[in-house]
Design a protein around this motif. Sequence first.
Motif, short mmCIF file in Angstrom:
data_model
loop_
_atom_site.label_atom_id
_atom_site.label_comp_id
_atom_site.label_asym_id
_atom_site.label_seq_id
_atom_site.Cartn_x
_atom_site.Cartn_y
_atom_site.Cartn_z
N LYS A 143 56.06 -34.72 50.76
CA LYS A 143 57.01 -33.46 50.31
C LYS A 143 57.88 -34.31 49.50
O LYS A 143 58.66 -35.28 49.76
CB LYS A 143 57.48 -32.58 51.35
CG LYS A 143 58.66 -31.81 50.88
CD LYS A 143 58.04 -30.64 50.03
CE LYS A 143 59.02 -29.60 49.57
NZ LYS A 143 58.60 -28.77 48.65
N ASP A 169 50.72 -24.73 47.54
CA ASP A 169 51.84 -25.25 46.98
C ASP A 169 52.23 -24.67 45.88
O ASP A 169 51.82 -24.88 44.68
CB ASP A 169 51.57 -26.92 46.83
CG ASP A 169 52.86 -27.87 46.20
OD1 ASP A 169 53.82 -26.94 46.11
OD2 ASP A 169 52.56 -28.88 46.18
N ASP A 171 55.55 -25.28 44.77
CA ASP A 171 56.88 -26.13 43.89
C ASP A 171 56.30 -26.75 42.78
O ASP A 171 56.26 -28.06 42.87
CB ASP A 171 57.02 -26.95 45.50
CG ASP A 171 58.59 -27.64 45.17
OD1 ASP A 171 59.35 -27.00 44.34
OD2 ASP A 171 58.95 -28.81 45.68
N GLU A 540 50.19 -35.98 46.52
CA GLU A 540 50.10 -35.83 47.98
C GLU A 540 50.07 -36.68 48.92
O GLU A 540 50.58 -36.75 50.10
CB GLU A 540 49.09 -34.54 48.36
CG GLU A 540 49.36 -33.40 47.41
CD GLU A 540 48.22 -32.42 47.50
OE1 GLU A 540 48.23 -31.15 47.09
OE2 GLU A 540 47.03 -32.81 47.99
#
Length: 728
Positions: A143, A169, A171, A540
């Motif tokens: 994150k 995801d 974001d 990731e």
Amino acid sequence: MAQELALSSPSTLSLVQNGSTVREQMAAMIGAGLHVFNPEWQGSEKGGHGPNNSAKGKRYSGTFRETTLKILGSDEQITFPVQICTKVIDVKEALAKHLMVDPEILSFVVKQGCTMRKQNDVEEVGRVVTVKGIKSFKMEKHKWPHPTAVIGAGYHGLKTCMMYAKSGDHDFVCFDRYNRVGGYCWITAANKHSKLQTEFGAFHVWWGEEMLQENCHFPGKEWGIWPRKEKVLEHFHFAAERYGILPNIRFRCNVTSIDTIGPRSEHSHYYNLGVQSLDGPRKTDEVACSVIFNYPGSMTKNRIIDYPGEDEFDGTISYGMADDCPYDKLGGNRIAILGNGAFAVENARTAIEYGCRKVYIVTRRKNLASPRVPCWFVHQGPAPTPGALVLKMFQPMYEATGFGDPWKFWSVHASSDRSRVHIIQNSRFGIGDVTFLAVACGLLEYVQDTLKRCSRHTLHLTGGGTIDDIQVILKSLGLLGDFEVDRMHKMKQMVGQFCDGDWRRVLLIDATGMNAANFTTFSTGISTKGFVNTYKYLYEHPHEYYKMEKDGLLHALPCNAANEKEDKPAYVTDVKFAMSSGIIMDGLCPRLAILNDCDPVYKYRMYHACHPLDYFLDTAMKEWDHYQELWKTQNGLDAPYQKYPYTREMIEEYFQEYSRNVAGWEVRADGKMDHWPEIGGQANKAFGSVPQWAKDDNAFAEAQKAMESDHIKWWGDHLVKGALGSGP
């Protein structure tokens, strides 16, 4: 071999243990990265096996059973097959590799009476084991403190946003100058009459098995095979809505600056983007982000060349993109197109559709072009199509239309027996049947020369010849990059796909040129999906990148510096550069290749669902005949009927050769298979699940061969000396 692996009663082995076959248990272990033990290795000379060898040392049981792993403090657990002799260290290392963690952080604990005991690495793994050191049996995604930035909402940017959203995801934030999705290539550069040259199945932006969802599956016939510009733009918006990414896109804005906050060598560094509004007051605000995907468009400026005598030409001179040419005024004229890239071929088609009497393509060297059938064949093939077969498929069209011998083109580098071919040229294939038909009908002519100067309605060529009675000149002389992209990144070079070697700023364009011996695609869908998969995975799991960097990644990757004399910014790279970067990345991180392991079956299955051969061939033939009828009435064509050069029987022969020499299994022209391999990447499988190749006899046989070499070595290294024989 499967029947030789159970020990208790070798002569009465049952193929079913605990409800699953020995074959499936073996495959599950191999797929998980565990090492299967063959009991007959025991007591054999130098690890060989045979019934007459006497046992030496401790006996190890190869009987299959199940092991259940639990997470400390969690209800999550997994159960998978092992053998009684399977060691703790084997499970630890396989699980750590699956989760991309260090095996040293893992501890295995089993219940012993009323207490819990930590297992040693050399012990046989317990039946029920509590695992300490991890929070889940699923790979944990890193994150980042700030969102991911995507600069550009064209094809590549849309694909990136969609893949993030599809994985859960959201974001991320995307920036684009336009008020709609689609990007410069399709909103501005494409003419209003532009058509997709490759089939829609290879191009659609939700390409990929992992992108499928209930409201967005294999493309239907409503999209057509070769849609026009507005339909392509419609499909971009359709996808953006279906994947829910529109709220994440800031339209009508321009990223003008990128500042790195903190030392680039520190994991904690991030970026501040200067984002300027293009509506109302030109206000600029700052947006913090941790990762940047930049898609500036392949190249966005026309190569401007002014020729002597243009002021004397007394006709129309324009560029062949962005609707610079008044196509509706071309009827009855003779036109010269300068250049031989995709836009040149596209403009030739459009000009003839508008009733031109004659079109000349003036080019220094005549490039290979692809008919529709070979293009379709490559896009449905589960394995890359060799260049030799591609040229073989070119031949019927080339011969029927007098286009030349494809094997003798300057870009073809073939072995003497023509069994191996490498194709190297400065532009990609122009794709379509109409180019060839126009040549056959006398409406299109290639002139291999360059323009020296102009006079009234005349082109004077460098070689001394002329082309007379020309009313329109269309320049398709190539595109240039924009040095503003380099300046925005404050970079001097690209290191692989990394801007100035910064791994958290990646940039992608449609690499220029062609350099290939085998062909997976002529389109952008597959390569874009693979690009996003690669870097999304590294972001990731950043520890995987740091491992690659430690292994010398940045020193191994190719570099491309700006060349101002040739008007080439650093970010403009060719296809060889992109291919080398990808090969090096996959070599240092083999898991990257696994991310796309479902592509071969997916592309074959998808293509025969949305563009089945009979439908595709019928459509291509009807368009072929339609053009001949149109040209008779509109262009005054007086030429004999040209029969379409391909038949179903001919294409079926291509399939037979491909199956025999390339795939190794029957790839059928009707797209059917007796047993469909399971779709789904092994990278996303649960640890210890049965892999998709378990039911394939050939694949299982190959796994057994690997077991007889790699696995026996592993066991020889991990067991007490003498357990696998006396050795040397």
